[in-house]
Design an enzyme around this catalytic site. Structure first.
Site, PDB file in Angstrom:
ATOM      1  N   HIS A 162      50.295  20.312  52.574  1.00  0.00           N
ATOM      2  CA  HIS A 162      51.031  20.074  53.803  1.00  0.00           C
ATOM      3  C   HIS A 162      51.386  18.597  53.921  1.00  0.00           C
ATOM      4  O   HIS A 162      50.831  17.757  53.224  1.00  0.00           O
ATOM      5  CB  HIS A 162      50.203  20.517  55.013  1.00  0.00           C
ATOM      6  CG  HIS A 162      50.293  21.989  55.265  1.00  0.00           C
ATOM      7  ND1 HIS A 162      51.423  22.581  55.760  1.00  0.00           N
ATOM      8  CD2 HIS A 162      49.411  22.989  55.053  1.00  0.00           C
ATOM      9  CE1 HIS A 162      51.226  23.891  55.866  1.00  0.00           C
ATOM     10  NE2 HIS A 162      50.005  24.159  55.437  1.00  0.00           N
ATOM     11  N   LYS A 590      50.334  24.828  69.518  1.00  0.00           N
ATOM     12  CA  LYS A 590      51.453  24.011  70.009  1.00  0.00           C
ATOM     13  C   LYS A 590      52.233  24.758  71.090  1.00  0.00           C
ATOM     14  O   LYS A 590      52.796  24.155  72.002  1.00  0.00           O
ATOM     15  CB  LYS A 590      52.373  23.631  68.851  1.00  0.00           C
ATOM     16  CG  LYS A 590      53.473  22.635  69.242  1.00  0.00           C
ATOM     17  CD  LYS A 590      54.088  21.987  68.029  1.00  0.00           C
ATOM     18  CE  LYS A 590      55.016  22.939  67.313  1.00  0.00           C
ATOM     19  NZ  LYS A 590      56.301  23.107  68.031  1.00  0.00           N
TER      20      LYS A 590
END
Length: 943
Positions: A162, A590
Site C-alpha cells: 500500500h 472513513k
C-alpha cells in the site's frame, strides 16, 4: 561497557513493583542507550560537533515542550527550527529518524528476551500457542479434538502493498544485521567480546547513516514484490515449518494438514492501480517460484552434505537405491553413499524445475541433466523415500533437523510460495462486459439495465457454452487489459498449480450481478469450466468485498440472493465447497467512524454466519471471512489475538484470512522470532475462537446498547468530518496529505479521482493516506472520532444514567467485542498528542477557521478520553498495557522533534510552492519525506 551480569535482571529480587518493573526493563534501557550512544558517536564523526550539539538541543527543547517544564520551550524551539538551514534540518531529521529505527530494534529484542525468560520458567503468556493449548486442555479438549478442528482449518495472513510502505530494503537489511548483533550481546561474557560486538554495531550504524533513506524514484510493483519476498528467507520459509513442528509435538506427534498458508495481493491487486496487470501477475509468480525453489535447492544441498551415510554401514531401502541410481551420478567417491547420490539427482531435477518455472539457473551447478519435477507432490514423494529409508536404517534422528522442515515447507509452499489474490473494482468488470456484449450485438447498453435484467442476462450467458468475443473485433485497452489478466491467471494456474491463484476479490460489491460478471469473465477465459446449468466449476472463488457502511448492511442479503440463484450452490460445492467474503475495515471507518465501522462489521459477520449455518449443515458449504485490516486502529488494526477472539460467535470456525499491511509487515515479520510469535498468535486465537467461544450471541442489552452508540457515533462523526464547513480545507492544510502524495512510497495513487495534493472530496481519497495523514500529525482522528459523543449521548443525564454506565462497564468486562474496541481506543488515544497537533493547525491559512475546527477536534478528543476513563475506570492511558506504555515512554521524546521539524518544513515548502526553483526546495522536500519516514517508524504503524 555492559557486563553480562547486568543483563539478567529477572533474577534480582526487587523490593516493590516499581523496582521490579525497572529491573525487568533494564536490559531494554541499556540497549536503547547503547544504540543511542553509538548513533551519537557516528553523527559526531560524520557531521561534526556543531551538528551533534544541535541535535541534542532540539531534543531537550522538545522534551521540555512535551513535559511543559519550561514555559518558553515552545517559542524557543520554534525560533530554533526556523533558523535552521535546509541541510541542518535534514541532518537533524535523519538523526531522530534513525533513533526511532534503532529503538524499534531494542524493543523487538527485549520482547524476545522476555518471552524466552517466561518460557524458561514454564510461564504461559497470553496469545502464545502454549497458553491457548493449555486453555483448551483445561476445557477438556484433548489433542484429538484439536487435531480434528485443524483438518478443515484455513489460517492465512495475506501480505499487501500500500502507499504507506515506507521502508527501503537496504535500510531493512542493515537493521536486521544490527538486530542480530544486539541479540548476540545477551550471550557475550568478556569485555573483548562486547567491544568487538559494539564495533560491529557501529559499522552497521555508519552504513545506515551513509545510506539514502528515501527512494529517488516511485516504487514500482516489481519493487513491492521484492520487498514482500524478502521476508520469506528470513522468517516464513523457516518459521512456518517450525510452528507446525511445535504444534504437532504438543498434540502428540500426529501429522497435521497444511492449514497455515501465506497469501499475497502484490502483483494481482488492480483496484485503483493502473500499474498492475497480466505482466505483473506473471512476474509475481515467477519470482515467488524462484524464491521457494532457491530455498529447496539450498536445503537439498545441505542435506547432501549431512547425509554422508555409507551403504556398507547402513543399508538403504530399495526405493532409496532406485532414487540414487536415477541420479546418473558416476563419481567413484560416492558409490557407497546412496543418500548423497539420490540428493544430487533431486538437486538436478529442482534446478531443471527452477529453469522451467522461473527462467533462471541454480547457483550451484547440477550434476547431470534431469527432467523437472511435474509438481510439488513428486518432489515430496522423493523426500518421503529418503525419510522412510532413514527411519528403517535407525537414523530417524537425522530426519528432524532439516529433512522434516523441508518436507513441511514443500507441503505449505509448493512451487508457488504463496497464493496470489486477484482484485479489481466492480465498475471495471461492468465496463468490460458492457463492451463485449455491445460488440457481440447481444445487449447494446448493459449499463442501463436494472439489476433484475442484468441477472437474467448474465445467468443466460453462463448457461451458454459459447464465448462472447468476436474474432478480429477491436476492443478498448481496458477490455484487452482485463481479459489478459484472466487469461494469464488460467495460464499461471496450469504452470504453478491451482494453489497459486484461488481467489478473485471484487471491490465495491453492491449487487449480485457484480459476482455473476466475474464468473462470466472467468468462463470467457477458460477459468470456469462447464455451464452454470451443467456441472460448472470455477477456478477462482469469487470473493465479494463489502466496504462501505451501506454495503456491510446489505452483505448477507446479497449473499442470500446469490446462493439462491440456479446452479450457484452446486458450482460452489464442485469448486471446493467454500465461499469467502471479505470485509473492509478502512473504507467503512472513513465512511462512518470507528465505532460504527466495528459495529456494522460485527453485525454483517453475524448475519453471514446465520445465513451460512444451514448451508454448512445441509450441503457442507463452508463460510470463510477475509478481514481487510490495516495497521492503524482506524483501519481495523490492533493486536491480532484480541481481534480474532472479539469476533462474533461462530464466525471463525477454523477459517480466517486477514491482510497484513504497511509498517505492520516489517514490525511483525522482519525478526524471525517475533515473526514466529505472530504466526503462533494467529493459530492460537483461531483455535480458541473455534473451540472455546460461546455459541450464544451477546445479551440483547449489550446489542441494543451497541446499536444506540453506533447511531450516535455515526451522526457525530459525519457531522464533524463531512458536514463541518471548512473541514476539507483544514484536513489538506493541517496534515501532510499533499506531501505524502509526492513521496515515492507506493506504486498506487493516493486518490481515486482528483490529484491527491488538490483539495478534492474526502470521499475520493483512499482510506490509507487518509488515516496515514492523521497519524503523522498525531491526531489519529479515524481511531477515536465520534466515540466520545456517542457515549455522552447514550448515557444522557438524570434518571437511568448510573444504570446505563453500569451496563457499559459490564460490556467492557464481559463482551470481547466491546473490550477489544476499548483496548484499541486506549492505544490510539495514548499515541495522540494534541499539543503537537496544534502546531500543525498553525499551517492553516484561515486562522479563524483553524481555531474553530481544531477546537471541535479537541473537544471530541476530550469526550473520547473522558468516556474511556468513565467506562474502564483507568485514569491513565495504557494503565493495563505496560509494554506499550514503556514503548511510548522511551520513544516519544525522540519522536516529537520529528513532528516539530515536519511542521516547519511544511511551512517552508508551501511558501515556496510546488513549482519553486529555489535551490533549497529539493532539500526541503527531502526533509519532509524523511520526517514522514521517521514518524512512521516511531509510531510503528502507517496504513
Amino acid at each position: 561497557m555492559i557486563a553480562k551480569t547486568s543483563r539478567r535482571p529477572e533474577r534480582t529480587a526487587a523490593p516493590d513493583a516499581r523496582a521490579q518493573a525497572a529491573a525487568k526493563n533494564r536490559p531494554l534501557v541499556e540497549d536503547i542507550r547503547l544504540l543511542g550512544r553509538i548513533l551519537g558517536e557516528v553523527i559526531l564523526e560524520q557531521e561534526g560537533r556543531a551538528a551533534y550539539q544541535l541535535v541534542e538541543r532540539v531534543r531537550q527543547l522538545a522534551v521540555a515542550y512535551r513535559l511543559k517544564s519550561d514555559a518558553g520551550a515552545g517559542r524557543e524551539l520554534g525560533r530554533l527550527l526556523k533558523s535552521l538551514s535546509a541541510d541542518q534540518t535534514v541532518s537533524v531529521i535523519r538523526a531522530f529518524s534513525y533513533f526511532s529505527h534503532l529503538a524499534n530494534i531494542a524493543e523487538d529484542r527485549h520482547h524476545v528476551r522476555r518471552r524466552l525468560y517466561h518460557e524458561r520458567l514454564g510461564h504461559r503468556q497470553r496469545g502464545s500457542l502454549a497458553y491457548s493449548l493449555d486453555k483448551l486442555r483445561k476445557a477438556g479438549l484433548g489433542p484429538d479434538a484439536i487435531a480434528q478442528a485443524l483438518q478443515h482449518a484455513v489460517v492465512s495472513p495475506v501480505l499487501t502493498a500500500h502507499p504507506t510502505e515506507v521502508q527501503r530494503k537496504s535500510i531493512l537489511d542493515a537493521e536486521r544485521a544490527i538486530a542480530g548483533f544486539v541479540a548476540a550481546r545477551d550471550a557475550l561474557h568478556t569485555e573483548a567480546e562486547l567491544r568487538a560486538n559494539e564495533d560491529s554495531i557501529r559499522a552497521r550504524v555508519t552504513q545506515l547513516w551513509q545510506t539514502r533513506m528515501l527512494r529517488t524514484a516511485r516504487l514500482t510493483v516489481a519493487d513491492e514484490i521484492e520487498n514482500a519476498l524478502s521476508y520469506y528467507p528470513i522468517t516464513f520459509l523457516t518459521q512456518i515449518p517450525r510452528l507446525y513442528r511445535e504444534l504437532e509435538e504438543a498434540l502428540g506427534g500426529a501429522p497435521l494438514p497444511g492449514f497455515l498458508r501465506m497469501g499475497h495481493w502484490i502483483g494481482g491487486d488492480r483496484d485503483g492501480n493502473p500499474n498492475v496487470g497480466a505482466e505483473t501477475l506473471r512476474l509475481a509468480l515467477r519470482r515467488q517460484a524462484e524464491v521457494v525453489l532457491g530455498h529447496y535447492l539450498g536445503e537439498v544441498h545441505q542435506l547432501g552434505a549431512e547425509l554422508s551415510i555409507s551403504a556398507m554401514l547402513a543399508p538403504p531401502s530399495a526405493e532409496l537405491l532406485a532414487l540414487a541410481d536415477a541420479s546418473h551420478d558416476a563419481s567413484e567417491h560416492r558409490q557407497d553413499e546412496p543418500y548423497r547420490r539420490a540428493l544430487i539427482g533431486m538437486y538436478a531435477r529442482l534446478a531443471a524445475t527452477l529453469h522451467a518455472l522461473a527462467g533462471t539457473e541454480a547457483l550451484r551447478h547440477a550434476v547431470g541433466s534431469q527432467q523437472p519435477y511435474p509438481d510439488p507432490q513428486a518432489f515430496a514423494a522423493d523426500l518421503k523415500v529418503i525419510e522412510e529409508s532413514l527411519r528403517a536404517g535407525h537414523a530417524a534422528s537425522l530426519v528432524a533437523p532439516r529433512l522434516a522442515p523441508l518436507q513441511r515447507a514443500v507441503q505449505v509452499f509448493g512451487f508457488h510460495l504463496a497464493t496470489v489474490d486477484l482484485r479489481q473494482s466492480s465498475d471495471k468488470h461492468e465496463a468490460v462486459l458492457a463492451e463485449l456484449l455491445r460488440v457481440a450485438r447481444i445487449e447494446p447498453d448493459y449499463a442501463a439495465l436494472d439489476e433484475a435484467a442484468r441477472r437474467t442476462l448474465l445467468l443466460r450467458l453462463l448457461d451458454d457454452a459459447r464465448g462472447l468475443r468476436v474474432r478480429d473485433a477491436e476492443y478498448s485497452a481496458l477490455a484487452q487489459g482485463e481479459l489478459a489478466v484472466f487469461e494469464a491467471a488460467a495460464e499461471m494456474r496450469r504452470r504453478y498449480g491451482p494453489m497459486a491463484l484461488c481467489h478473485y476479490v471484487i471491490s465495491h460489491t453492491e449487487e449480485v450481478s457484480d459476482l455473476l460478471e466475474v464468473l462470466l469473465l472467468q468462463k470467457e477465459c477458460g477459468l470456469l469450466h462447464g455451464t452454470l446449468d451443467a456441472q460448472a466449476s470455477a477456478g477462482l472463488m469469487v470473493v465479494p468485498l463489502f466496504e462501505m457502511i451501506g454495503d456491510l448492511r446489505r452483505a448477507a442479503g446479497i449473499m442470500r440472493e446469490y446462493f439462491a440463484l440456479p446452479g450457484v450452490l452446486p458450482m460452489l460445492l464442485r469448486s471446493g465447497g467454500g465461499q469467502e467474503v471479505m470485509l473492509g475495515y478502512s473504507d467503512s471507518n472513513k465512511d462512518g467512524g470507528v465505532f460504527t465501522s466495528n459495529w456494522e462489521l460485527y453485525r454483517a459477520e453475524t448475519a453471514l454466519v446465520e445465513l451460512c449455518a444451514p448451508l454448512l449443515r445441509e450441503h457442507g458449504l463452508r463460510l470463510r471471512l477475509f478481514h481487510g485490516r490495516g495497521g492503524t486502529v482506524g483501519r481495523g488494526g490492533g493486536p491480532s489475538y484480541q481481534a480474532i477472539l472479539a469476533q462474533p460467535p461462530g464466525t471463525v470456525n477454523g477459517q480466517i484470512r486477514l491482510t497484513e499491511q504497511g509498517e505492520v509487515i516489517a514490525s511483525k515479520y522482519a525478526n524471525p522470532e517475533i515473526g514466529l510469535r505472530n504466526l503462533q498468535t494467529l493459530v492460537a486465537a483461531t483455535l480458541e475462537a473455534t473451540l472455546l467461544r460461546p455459541t450464544r450471541p451477546a445479551p440483547k442489552a449489550f446489542l441494543d446498547a451497541a446499536e444506540a452508540i453506533s447511531q450516535a457515533g455515526f451522526a457525530a462523526y459525519r457531522k464533524l468530518v463531512y458536514e463541518t464547513p471548512g473541514f476539507v480545507d483544514y484536513f489538506f492544510a493541517a496534515t501532510p496529505i499533499r506531501e505524502i502524495a509526492e513521496l515515492n512510497i507506493g506504486s498506487r495513487p493516493a486518490s481515486r479521482k482528483a490529484a491527491p495534493g488538490a483539495k478534492g472530496a474526502i470521499e475520493d481519497l483512499r482510506a490509507i493516506p487518509w488515516g496515514f495523514s492523521w497519524g503523522q500529525c498525531r491526531v489519529a482522528l479515524p481511531g477515536w472520532c465520534g466515540f466520545g459523543s456517542a457515549i455522552e449521548s447514550f448515557l444522557g443525564q438524570g434518571e437511568g444514567r448510573a444504570e446505563r454506565l453500569a451496563l457499559l462497564q459490564r460490556m467492557h468486562r464481559q463482551w470481547p467485542f466491546f473490550g477489544a474496541l476499548l483496548s484499541n481506543l486506549d492505544m490510539v488515544l495514548a499515541k495522540t498528542d494534541l499539543g503537537i497537533a496544534e502546531r500543525y493547525a498553525e499551517l492553516v491559512e484561515d486562522r479563524r477557521s483553524a481555531r474553530r475546527i481544531f477546537g471541535l477536534i479537541r473537544a471530541e478528543w476530550q469526550r473520547a478520553n473522558d468516556a474511556l476513563t468513565l467506562i474502564t475506570g483507568e485514569g491513565q492511558r495504557l494503565q493495563s498495557n505496560a509494554a506499550l506504555a514503556r514503548s511510548i515512554e522511551h520513544r516519544f521524546p525522540y519522536l516529537d522533534p520529528l513532528n516539530h521539524l515536519q511542521v516547519e518544513l511544511m511551512r517552508r515548502h508551501r511558501q515556496l510552492g510546488p513549482e519553486a526553483k529555489d535551490a533549497a526546495a529539493p532539500r526541503v522536500r527531502r526533509g519532509i519525506h524523511l520526517s514522514i519516514n521517521g514518524i512512521a517508524a516511531g509510531l510503528r504503524n502507517t496504513g
